[in-house]
Enzyme design. Structure first.
Site, PDB file in Angstrom:
ATOM      1  N   SER A  57       0.825  -1.209   0.000  1.00  0.00           N
ATOM      2  CA  SER A  57       0.000   0.000   0.000  1.00  0.00           C
ATOM      3  C   SER A  57       0.860   1.260   0.000  1.00  0.00           C
ATOM      4  O   SER A  57       1.565   1.527  -0.964  1.00  0.00           O
ATOM      5  CB  SER A  57      -0.952  -0.041   1.202  1.00  0.00           C
ATOM      6  OG  SER A  57      -1.950   0.928   1.103  1.00  0.00           O
ATOM      7  N   LYS A 113      -0.444  -4.213  -3.367  1.00  0.00           N
ATOM      8  CA  LYS A 113      -1.753  -3.651  -3.046  1.00  0.00           C
ATOM      9  C   LYS A 113      -1.828  -2.259  -3.657  1.00  0.00           C
ATOM     10  O   LYS A 113      -1.356  -1.288  -3.086  1.00  0.00           O
ATOM     11  CB  LYS A 113      -1.981  -3.581  -1.533  1.00  0.00           C
ATOM     12  CG  LYS A 113      -3.372  -3.065  -1.174  1.00  0.00           C
ATOM     13  CD  LYS A 113      -3.578  -2.970   0.316  1.00  0.00           C
ATOM     14  CE  LYS A 113      -4.985  -2.440   0.628  1.00  0.00           C
ATOM     15  NZ  LYS A 113      -5.202  -2.241   2.078  1.00  0.00           N
TER      16      LYS A 113
END
Length: 478
Positions: A367, A392
Protein backbone atom coordinates in the site's frame (compact mmCIF):
# COMPACT_ATOMS: atom_id res chain seq x y z
CA UNK A 1 -7.90 9.10 4.34
CA UNK A 2 -10.82 11.23 3.45
CA UNK A 3 -14.20 10.80 5.10
CA UNK A 4 -16.73 10.77 2.29
CA UNK A 5 -19.91 11.27 4.31
CA UNK A 6 -20.52 12.21 7.90
CA UNK A 7 -23.76 10.69 9.08
CA UNK A 8 -27.30 9.59 8.38
CA UNK A 9 -30.19 11.87 9.24
CA UNK A 10 -32.97 9.87 10.89
CA UNK A 11 -36.40 11.50 10.79
CA UNK A 12 -37.60 12.22 14.30
CA UNK A 13 -41.30 11.75 13.53
CA UNK A 14 -41.09 8.03 12.82
CA UNK A 15 -43.84 6.27 14.76
CA UNK A 16 -43.19 2.75 13.59
CA UNK A 17 -40.13 0.90 12.29
CA UNK A 18 -40.74 1.60 8.58
CA UNK A 19 -38.28 3.67 6.58
CA UNK A 20 -37.58 4.76 3.03
CA UNK A 21 -33.92 5.15 2.15
CA UNK A 22 -32.66 7.04 -0.89
CA UNK A 23 -29.20 6.39 -2.28
CA UNK A 24 -27.26 8.80 -4.48
CA UNK A 25 -26.96 8.06 -8.17
CA UNK A 26 -24.19 5.72 -9.23
CA UNK A 27 -23.01 8.43 -11.61
CA UNK A 28 -22.61 11.19 -8.98
CA UNK A 29 -19.28 12.87 -8.48
CA UNK A 30 -17.76 12.66 -5.03
CA UNK A 31 -18.52 16.30 -4.22
CA UNK A 32 -22.24 15.50 -4.14
CA UNK A 33 -21.89 12.39 -2.04
CA UNK A 34 -24.23 13.60 0.70
CA UNK A 35 -26.79 15.48 -1.38
CA UNK A 36 -29.82 13.24 -0.84
CA UNK A 37 -28.84 10.54 1.55
CA UNK A 38 -31.28 10.31 4.44
CA UNK A 39 -33.80 8.17 6.24
CA UNK A 40 -37.34 9.57 6.09
CA UNK A 41 -40.69 8.25 7.33
CA UNK A 42 -42.76 6.52 4.66
CA UNK A 43 -45.64 8.80 5.61
CA UNK A 44 -43.61 11.71 4.23
CA UNK A 45 -42.81 10.10 0.87
CA UNK A 46 -44.30 11.90 -2.14
CA UNK A 47 -46.96 10.45 -4.47
CA UNK A 48 -44.51 9.15 -7.06
CA UNK A 49 -42.46 7.42 -4.40
CA UNK A 50 -45.61 5.94 -2.85
CA UNK A 51 -46.24 4.29 -6.21
CA UNK A 52 -42.74 2.86 -6.08
CA UNK A 53 -43.43 1.40 -2.67
CA UNK A 54 -46.61 -0.21 -4.00
CA UNK A 55 -44.70 -1.75 -6.91
CA UNK A 56 -42.02 -3.56 -4.94
CA UNK A 57 -42.81 -6.82 -6.73
CA UNK A 58 -41.24 -10.20 -6.07
CA UNK A 59 -39.30 -10.92 -2.94
CA UNK A 60 -40.96 -8.32 -0.73
CA UNK A 61 -41.62 -9.32 2.84
CA UNK A 62 -45.27 -8.49 3.55
CA UNK A 63 -44.82 -7.35 7.13
CA UNK A 64 -45.92 -4.09 8.70
CA UNK A 65 -42.58 -3.68 10.40
CA UNK A 66 -40.56 -3.45 7.23
CA UNK A 67 -37.83 -1.17 5.94
CA UNK A 68 -38.17 -0.05 2.33
CA UNK A 69 -34.90 0.61 0.55
CA UNK A 70 -35.29 2.91 -2.45
CA UNK A 71 -32.40 3.27 -4.91
CA UNK A 72 -33.15 6.33 -7.01
CA UNK A 73 -31.05 8.06 -9.63
CA UNK A 74 -30.57 11.48 -11.11
CA UNK A 75 -29.12 10.18 -14.36
CA UNK A 76 -31.09 9.08 -17.48
CA UNK A 77 -28.86 6.02 -17.54
CA UNK A 78 -30.49 4.93 -14.30
CA UNK A 79 -34.04 6.14 -14.80
CA UNK A 80 -35.60 3.20 -12.99
CA UNK A 81 -35.56 3.19 -9.21
CA UNK A 82 -34.95 -0.04 -7.37
CA UNK A 83 -36.92 -0.61 -4.17
CA UNK A 84 -36.36 -3.50 -1.82
CA UNK A 85 -37.89 -4.30 1.56
CA UNK A 86 -36.99 -6.36 4.59
CA UNK A 87 -38.21 -6.86 8.14
CA UNK A 88 -36.93 -4.60 10.87
CA UNK A 89 -35.85 -6.35 14.04
CA UNK A 90 -37.33 -5.20 17.34
CA UNK A 91 -34.10 -6.24 19.05
CA UNK A 92 -32.24 -2.91 19.45
CA UNK A 93 -28.79 -4.38 18.79
CA UNK A 94 -29.88 -6.16 15.62
CA UNK A 95 -31.81 -3.10 14.42
CA UNK A 96 -28.63 -1.07 14.90
CA UNK A 97 -26.78 -3.54 12.70
CA UNK A 98 -29.46 -3.20 10.01
CA UNK A 99 -29.19 0.58 10.07
CA UNK A 100 -25.42 0.34 9.91
CA UNK A 101 -25.63 -1.93 6.86
CA UNK A 102 -27.89 0.59 5.11
CA UNK A 103 -25.50 3.41 5.93
CA UNK A 104 -22.52 1.36 4.78
CA UNK A 105 -24.15 0.28 1.54
CA UNK A 106 -24.96 3.86 0.61
CA UNK A 107 -21.25 4.72 0.84
CA UNK A 108 -20.19 1.62 -1.05
CA UNK A 109 -22.72 2.16 -3.84
CA UNK A 110 -21.56 5.75 -4.29
CA UNK A 111 -17.78 5.42 -4.00
CA UNK A 112 -16.57 1.84 -4.60
CA UNK A 113 -13.93 1.75 -7.33
CA UNK A 114 -15.81 -0.88 -9.39
CA UNK A 115 -19.34 0.45 -10.12
CA UNK A 116 -20.40 -2.98 -11.45
CA UNK A 117 -19.46 -4.60 -8.13
CA UNK A 118 -17.80 -7.42 -10.06
CA UNK A 119 -21.07 -7.83 -11.97
CA UNK A 120 -22.86 -9.04 -8.84
CA UNK A 121 -26.36 -7.96 -7.75
CA UNK A 122 -25.41 -6.65 -4.34
CA UNK A 123 -28.72 -4.84 -3.97
CA UNK A 124 -30.37 -8.25 -3.82
CA UNK A 125 -27.66 -9.62 -1.57
CA UNK A 126 -28.26 -6.76 0.87
CA UNK A 127 -31.97 -7.57 1.01
CA UNK A 128 -31.21 -11.25 1.60
CA UNK A 129 -28.76 -10.38 4.38
CA UNK A 130 -31.33 -8.20 6.11
CA UNK A 131 -33.86 -11.04 6.06
CA UNK A 132 -31.35 -13.64 7.20
CA UNK A 133 -30.23 -11.56 10.16
CA UNK A 134 -33.81 -10.93 11.41
CA UNK A 135 -33.79 -13.81 13.92
CA UNK A 136 -30.35 -12.86 15.31
CA UNK A 137 -29.97 -12.55 19.04
CA UNK A 138 -28.47 -9.51 20.73
CA UNK A 139 -25.17 -11.26 21.39
CA UNK A 140 -24.83 -12.11 17.68
CA UNK A 141 -24.81 -8.42 16.72
CA UNK A 142 -21.50 -7.48 18.35
CA UNK A 143 -18.77 -5.64 16.47
CA UNK A 144 -15.06 -6.30 16.66
CA UNK A 145 -12.53 -3.78 17.90
CA UNK A 146 -10.53 -3.68 14.67
CA UNK A 147 -11.39 -0.05 13.95
CA UNK A 148 -9.97 1.01 17.31
CA UNK A 149 -6.75 -0.82 16.49
CA UNK A 150 -6.63 0.93 13.10
CA UNK A 151 -7.06 4.32 14.74
CA UNK A 152 -4.25 3.57 17.18
CA UNK A 153 -2.02 2.68 14.24
CA UNK A 154 -2.90 5.80 12.25
CA UNK A 155 -2.97 8.26 15.15
CA UNK A 156 0.21 6.90 16.71
CA UNK A 157 -1.18 7.17 20.23
CA UNK A 158 -2.97 4.92 22.68
CA UNK A 159 -3.97 4.94 26.31
CA UNK A 160 -2.55 1.88 28.00
CA UNK A 161 0.56 0.45 29.62
CA UNK A 162 2.94 0.15 26.64
CA UNK A 163 2.92 -3.63 26.14
CA UNK A 164 2.98 -5.43 22.80
CA UNK A 165 1.80 -9.02 23.16
CA UNK A 166 1.39 -11.97 20.82
CA UNK A 167 0.34 -15.60 20.98
CA UNK A 168 3.30 -17.97 20.88
CA UNK A 169 2.34 -20.45 18.13
CA UNK A 170 3.89 -23.54 19.73
CA UNK A 171 2.41 -23.13 23.20
CA UNK A 172 -0.60 -20.87 22.62
CA UNK A 173 0.58 -18.66 25.49
CA UNK A 174 0.48 -14.88 25.42
CA UNK A 175 4.02 -13.51 25.49
CA UNK A 176 5.45 -10.00 25.59
CA UNK A 177 6.94 -8.96 22.28
CA UNK A 178 8.27 -5.65 23.50
CA UNK A 179 7.65 -2.71 25.83
CA UNK A 180 7.49 0.90 24.72
CA UNK A 181 10.50 2.73 26.14
CA UNK A 182 9.76 4.47 29.46
CA UNK A 183 6.20 3.14 29.47
CA UNK A 184 4.52 1.89 32.69
CA UNK A 185 5.27 -1.72 31.67
CA UNK A 186 8.94 -0.95 31.00
CA UNK A 187 9.33 0.93 34.27
CA UNK A 188 7.79 -2.04 36.14
CA UNK A 189 10.50 -4.35 34.82
CA UNK A 190 8.40 -6.37 32.37
CA UNK A 191 10.62 -7.74 29.61
CA UNK A 192 10.42 -9.22 26.15
CA UNK A 193 9.61 -12.94 26.37
CA UNK A 194 7.68 -12.74 29.65
CA UNK A 195 4.47 -14.77 29.61
CA UNK A 196 1.29 -12.85 30.37
CA UNK A 197 -0.87 -14.98 32.69
CA UNK A 198 -3.62 -12.74 34.10
CA UNK A 199 -5.15 -9.30 33.63
CA UNK A 200 -7.10 -7.97 36.62
CA UNK A 201 -7.22 -11.48 38.08
CA UNK A 202 -8.70 -13.01 34.92
CA UNK A 203 -6.83 -15.97 33.43
CA UNK A 204 -5.82 -15.55 29.80
CA UNK A 205 -5.98 -19.18 28.69
CA UNK A 206 -7.21 -19.23 25.10
CA UNK A 207 -7.38 -15.42 24.87
CA UNK A 208 -6.03 -13.95 21.62
CA UNK A 209 -3.59 -11.04 21.48
CA UNK A 210 -6.12 -8.42 20.34
CA UNK A 211 -8.52 -9.26 23.18
CA UNK A 212 -5.65 -9.07 25.67
CA UNK A 213 -4.58 -5.71 24.22
CA UNK A 214 -8.13 -4.41 24.65
CA UNK A 215 -8.08 -5.43 28.31
CA UNK A 216 -4.78 -3.60 28.84
CA UNK A 217 -6.00 -0.38 27.24
CA UNK A 218 -8.13 2.11 29.10
CA UNK A 219 -8.50 5.71 30.12
CA UNK A 220 -5.30 7.40 31.23
CA UNK A 221 -5.19 7.65 35.02
CA UNK A 222 -6.82 4.27 35.64
CA UNK A 223 -4.85 1.15 36.60
CA UNK A 224 -4.68 -2.46 35.52
CA UNK A 225 -3.09 -5.39 37.35
CA UNK A 226 -1.11 -7.95 35.36
CA UNK A 227 0.57 -11.18 36.32
CA UNK A 228 3.56 -12.37 34.31
CA UNK A 229 5.80 -15.43 34.38
CA UNK A 230 9.48 -15.22 33.60
CA UNK A 231 11.61 -18.27 32.86
CA UNK A 232 15.36 -18.56 32.53
CA UNK A 233 17.71 -20.88 30.73
CA UNK A 234 18.85 -22.31 34.08
CA UNK A 235 15.40 -23.73 34.75
CA UNK A 236 14.59 -21.04 37.32
CA UNK A 237 11.32 -19.18 36.93
CA UNK A 238 9.56 -16.40 38.78
CA UNK A 239 6.12 -14.84 38.91
CA UNK A 240 5.42 -11.14 39.13
CA UNK A 241 2.13 -9.37 39.80
CA UNK A 242 2.16 -5.62 39.35
CA UNK A 243 -0.37 -2.80 39.21
CA UNK A 244 0.31 -0.60 36.18
CA UNK A 245 -1.02 2.92 35.67
CA UNK A 246 -2.48 3.59 32.23
CA UNK A 247 -0.95 6.55 30.42
CA UNK A 248 -1.03 8.17 27.01
CA UNK A 249 1.52 6.14 25.05
CA UNK A 250 3.11 7.67 21.97
CA UNK A 251 4.00 5.09 19.34
CA UNK A 252 6.81 6.24 17.09
CA UNK A 253 6.80 4.76 13.56
CA UNK A 254 10.44 5.76 13.03
CA UNK A 255 13.57 4.14 14.45
CA UNK A 256 17.09 4.93 13.31
CA UNK A 257 20.80 4.49 13.84
CA UNK A 258 24.04 5.46 12.16
CA UNK A 259 26.13 2.69 10.59
CA UNK A 260 29.84 3.52 10.08
CA UNK A 261 31.67 1.59 7.38
CA UNK A 262 34.81 1.82 5.29
CA UNK A 263 34.80 2.51 1.59
CA UNK A 264 37.02 0.36 -0.67
CA UNK A 265 39.50 3.26 -0.72
CA UNK A 266 39.72 3.25 3.09
CA UNK A 267 37.56 6.30 3.79
CA UNK A 268 35.15 6.04 6.72
CA UNK A 269 31.58 6.97 5.85
CA UNK A 270 28.43 7.29 7.93
CA UNK A 271 25.25 5.67 6.61
CA UNK A 272 21.94 6.64 8.16
CA UNK A 273 19.63 3.66 8.66
CA UNK A 274 15.96 4.63 9.06
CA UNK A 275 13.24 2.07 9.70
CA UNK A 276 9.67 3.18 8.98
CA UNK A 277 7.20 0.69 10.46
CA UNK A 278 3.91 2.36 9.47
CA UNK A 279 2.44 5.46 7.87
CA UNK A 280 0.77 7.19 10.79
CA UNK A 281 -0.12 10.86 11.09
CA UNK A 282 3.23 11.62 12.69
CA UNK A 283 5.38 9.57 10.27
CA UNK A 284 6.49 12.39 7.96
CA UNK A 285 7.30 14.84 10.75
CA UNK A 286 9.30 12.25 12.67
CA UNK A 287 11.08 11.15 9.50
CA UNK A 288 12.05 14.71 8.63
CA UNK A 289 13.35 15.39 12.14
CA UNK A 290 15.38 12.17 12.03
CA UNK A 291 16.94 12.96 8.66
CA UNK A 292 17.76 16.52 9.68
CA UNK A 293 19.45 15.27 12.85
CA UNK A 294 21.49 12.75 10.86
CA UNK A 295 22.54 15.45 8.40
CA UNK A 296 23.84 17.47 11.33
CA UNK A 297 25.89 14.43 12.41
CA UNK A 298 27.61 14.16 9.04
CA UNK A 299 25.68 11.25 7.50
CA UNK A 300 26.52 10.92 3.79
CA UNK A 301 24.14 8.18 2.58
CA UNK A 302 20.87 6.59 3.66
CA UNK A 303 19.05 3.27 3.86
CA UNK A 304 15.28 3.60 4.19
CA UNK A 305 13.81 0.30 5.42
CA UNK A 306 10.17 -0.30 4.37
CA UNK A 307 10.26 -4.07 4.88
CA UNK A 308 7.14 -5.47 6.54
CA UNK A 309 5.54 -2.02 6.51
CA UNK A 310 1.89 -2.77 5.60
CA UNK A 311 1.03 0.85 4.81
CA UNK A 312 -1.35 3.22 6.54
CA UNK A 313 -2.34 6.74 5.59
CA UNK A 314 -1.71 7.48 1.91
CA UNK A 315 -1.19 11.16 2.69
CA UNK A 316 1.60 10.21 5.11
CA UNK A 317 3.33 8.23 2.35
CA UNK A 318 3.16 11.20 0.00
CA UNK A 319 4.50 13.53 2.69
CA UNK A 320 7.46 11.21 3.35
CA UNK A 321 8.25 11.11 -0.38
CA UNK A 322 8.58 14.90 -0.43
CA UNK A 323 11.35 14.73 2.18
CA UNK A 324 13.55 13.13 -0.49
CA UNK A 325 12.42 14.85 -3.70
CA UNK A 326 12.72 18.28 -5.34
CA UNK A 327 10.66 20.20 -7.84
CA UNK A 328 7.27 19.28 -9.24
CA UNK A 329 7.72 15.53 -9.49
CA UNK A 330 4.70 13.25 -9.81
CA UNK A 331 4.36 11.08 -6.72
CA UNK A 332 1.53 8.77 -7.80
CA UNK A 333 -1.31 8.54 -10.31
CA UNK A 334 -4.83 7.72 -9.15
CA UNK A 335 -7.53 6.10 -11.30
CA UNK A 336 -11.14 6.55 -10.14
CA UNK A 337 -14.20 4.33 -10.73
CA UNK A 338 -14.85 6.00 -14.08
CA UNK A 339 -11.34 5.30 -15.33
CA UNK A 340 -10.17 8.90 -15.04
CA UNK A 341 -6.47 9.18 -14.20
CA UNK A 342 -5.13 12.11 -12.19
CA UNK A 343 -1.51 12.66 -11.12
CA UNK A 344 -0.65 13.78 -7.60
CA UNK A 345 2.43 15.96 -7.92
CA UNK A 346 4.64 18.07 -5.72
CA UNK A 347 4.66 21.86 -6.01
CA UNK A 348 8.13 23.41 -5.85
CA UNK A 349 9.40 20.76 -3.44
CA UNK A 350 12.71 20.99 -1.59
CA UNK A 351 14.35 17.79 -0.36
CA UNK A 352 15.90 17.68 3.10
CA UNK A 353 18.89 15.80 1.65
CA UNK A 354 20.30 14.82 -1.72
CA UNK A 355 22.58 12.11 -0.35
CA UNK A 356 22.49 8.66 -2.01
CA UNK A 357 19.51 6.56 -0.99
CA UNK A 358 18.63 2.86 -1.03
CA UNK A 359 15.14 1.68 -0.13
CA UNK A 360 14.64 -1.82 1.29
CA UNK A 361 11.40 -3.62 0.41
CA UNK A 362 9.99 -7.13 0.68
CA UNK A 363 6.76 -9.09 0.36
CA UNK A 364 5.47 -7.36 3.51
CA UNK A 365 5.79 -3.88 1.98
CA UNK A 366 2.31 -2.88 0.87
CA UNK A 367 0.00 0.00 0.00
CA UNK A 368 1.55 3.32 1.11
CA UNK A 369 4.95 1.59 1.25
CA UNK A 370 4.61 0.77 -2.43
CA UNK A 371 3.47 4.30 -3.24
CA UNK A 372 6.57 5.69 -1.54
CA UNK A 373 8.94 3.13 -3.07
CA UNK A 374 7.46 3.74 -6.53
CA UNK A 375 7.73 7.52 -6.16
CA UNK A 376 11.38 7.41 -5.12
CA UNK A 377 12.32 4.79 -7.70
CA UNK A 378 10.49 6.13 -10.75
CA UNK A 379 11.80 9.64 -10.13
CA UNK A 380 15.38 8.32 -10.08
CA UNK A 381 15.93 9.18 -6.43
CA UNK A 382 16.52 5.72 -4.96
CA UNK A 383 17.61 2.19 -5.76
CA UNK A 384 15.30 -0.55 -4.52
CA UNK A 385 16.88 -3.57 -2.81
CA UNK A 386 15.19 -6.65 -1.41
CA UNK A 387 12.27 -8.74 -2.66
CA UNK A 388 9.13 -8.05 -4.67
CA UNK A 389 6.52 -6.09 -2.74
CA UNK A 390 3.03 -7.25 -1.76
CA UNK A 391 1.09 -5.64 -4.61
CA UNK A 392 -1.75 -3.65 -3.05
CA UNK A 393 -2.48 -0.93 -5.58
CA UNK A 394 -5.77 0.38 -4.23
CA UNK A 395 -6.66 3.36 -2.07
CA UNK A 396 -9.31 3.15 0.63
CA UNK A 397 -11.36 5.77 2.39
CA UNK A 398 -12.34 5.30 6.02
CA UNK A 399 -15.70 6.59 7.27
CA UNK A 400 -16.85 6.34 10.86
CA UNK A 401 -20.48 5.22 11.01
CA UNK A 402 -23.19 6.31 13.41
CA UNK A 403 -22.70 3.35 15.77
CA UNK A 404 -18.96 3.97 16.22
CA UNK A 405 -17.84 1.30 13.76
CA UNK A 406 -16.16 2.24 10.49
CA UNK A 407 -16.35 1.39 6.81
CA UNK A 408 -13.28 0.91 4.66
CA UNK A 409 -14.13 1.40 0.97
CA UNK A 410 -11.77 1.00 -1.97
CA UNK A 411 -12.34 4.22 -3.91
CA UNK A 412 -9.48 4.27 -6.42
CA UNK A 413 -6.49 2.37 -7.66
CA UNK A 414 -3.07 3.86 -8.22
CA UNK A 415 -0.23 3.65 -10.69
CA UNK A 416 3.37 4.59 -10.04
CA UNK A 417 4.76 7.80 -11.59
CA UNK A 418 5.99 5.69 -14.53
CA UNK A 419 2.42 4.29 -14.89
CA UNK A 420 3.28 0.85 -13.55
CA UNK A 421 0.24 -1.03 -12.24
CA UNK A 422 1.15 -2.34 -8.79
CA UNK A 423 -2.09 -4.05 -7.77
CA UNK A 424 -1.62 -7.83 -7.43
CA UNK A 425 1.74 -7.40 -9.19
CA UNK A 426 3.99 -5.59 -6.74
CA UNK A 427 7.25 -3.79 -7.39
CA UNK A 428 10.32 -5.78 -8.34
CA UNK A 429 13.45 -4.24 -6.78
CA UNK A 430 16.52 -3.28 -8.80
CA UNK A 431 18.67 -5.64 -6.76
CA UNK A 432 17.61 -8.85 -5.02
CA UNK A 433 19.32 -9.66 -1.74
CA UNK A 434 19.96 -13.40 -1.73
CA UNK A 435 22.20 -15.85 0.05
CA UNK A 436 23.86 -16.64 -3.27
CA UNK A 437 24.83 -13.00 -3.68
CA UNK A 438 26.42 -12.90 -0.25
CA UNK A 439 28.34 -16.10 -0.98
CA UNK A 440 29.60 -14.80 -4.28
CA UNK A 441 33.07 -14.21 -2.83
CA UNK A 442 33.03 -10.43 -2.85
CA UNK A 443 35.48 -9.13 -0.28
CA UNK A 444 33.24 -6.24 0.69
CA UNK A 445 30.49 -8.61 1.81
CA UNK A 446 32.92 -10.87 3.65
CA UNK A 447 34.39 -7.95 5.59
CA UNK A 448 30.98 -6.67 6.64
CA UNK A 449 29.91 -10.05 7.99
CA UNK A 450 32.47 -9.60 10.75
CA UNK A 451 31.06 -6.22 11.84
CA UNK A 452 29.96 -5.89 15.45
CA UNK A 453 26.75 -4.13 14.45
CA UNK A 454 23.71 -6.40 14.53
CA UNK A 455 22.30 -4.58 11.51
CA UNK A 456 25.38 -5.53 9.54
CA UNK A 457 24.36 -9.18 9.80
CA UNK A 458 21.25 -8.35 7.77
CA UNK A 459 21.93 -9.53 4.24
CA UNK A 460 19.77 -6.84 2.62
CA UNK A 461 21.54 -4.08 4.54
CA UNK A 462 24.89 -5.44 3.38
CA UNK A 463 23.67 -5.41 -0.22
CA UNK A 464 22.30 -1.89 0.28
CA UNK A 465 25.64 -0.65 1.56
CA UNK A 466 27.37 -2.21 -1.42
CA UNK A 467 25.01 -0.31 -3.74
CA UNK A 468 25.70 2.90 -1.87
CA UNK A 469 29.44 2.29 -2.29
CA UNK A 470 28.91 1.98 -6.04
CA UNK A 471 26.97 5.24 -6.12
CA UNK A 472 29.61 6.98 -4.02
CA UNK A 473 32.40 5.77 -6.27
CA UNK A 474 30.52 7.17 -9.29
CA UNK A 475 29.99 10.47 -7.54
CA UNK A 476 26.25 10.09 -7.96
CA UNK A 477 23.77 11.72 -5.61
CA UNK A 478 20.81 9.54 -6.49
Amino acid sequence: METLCSNINVGSSISKPSFCFRFPSLTHRRGAACRRKELIPISQVGENDQNLVKCIGKGVIGLAAATVLSFSSYSPAFAQSLTVAFPVSHTPEVNTVQRTLIEAWSLIRETFVDPTFNHQDWDLKLQQTMVEMFPLRSEDAAYSKEYQSFRIGSDGNLQGVGLFVSVEPNTGHLVVLSCVENSPAARAGIHEGDELLEINGERLDGVDSETAAQKLRGRAGTTVTVKVHRGSGAGVSSYQEVKLPREVIKLSPVSSTIIPHKMPDGRLLKTGYVKLSSFSQSAAMEMENTIQDMENQGVESYILDLRNNPGGLVTAGLDVAQIWLDGDETLVNTVDRDGNMAPISMVNGHAVTHDPLVVLVNEGSASASEILAGALHDNGRAILVGHKTFGKGKIQSVTQLHDGSALFVTVAKYLSPALHDIDQVGITPDVQCTVEMLNSGKDTFKERKTSSSSLEADSCIMVAEHELDIQESKGSAS
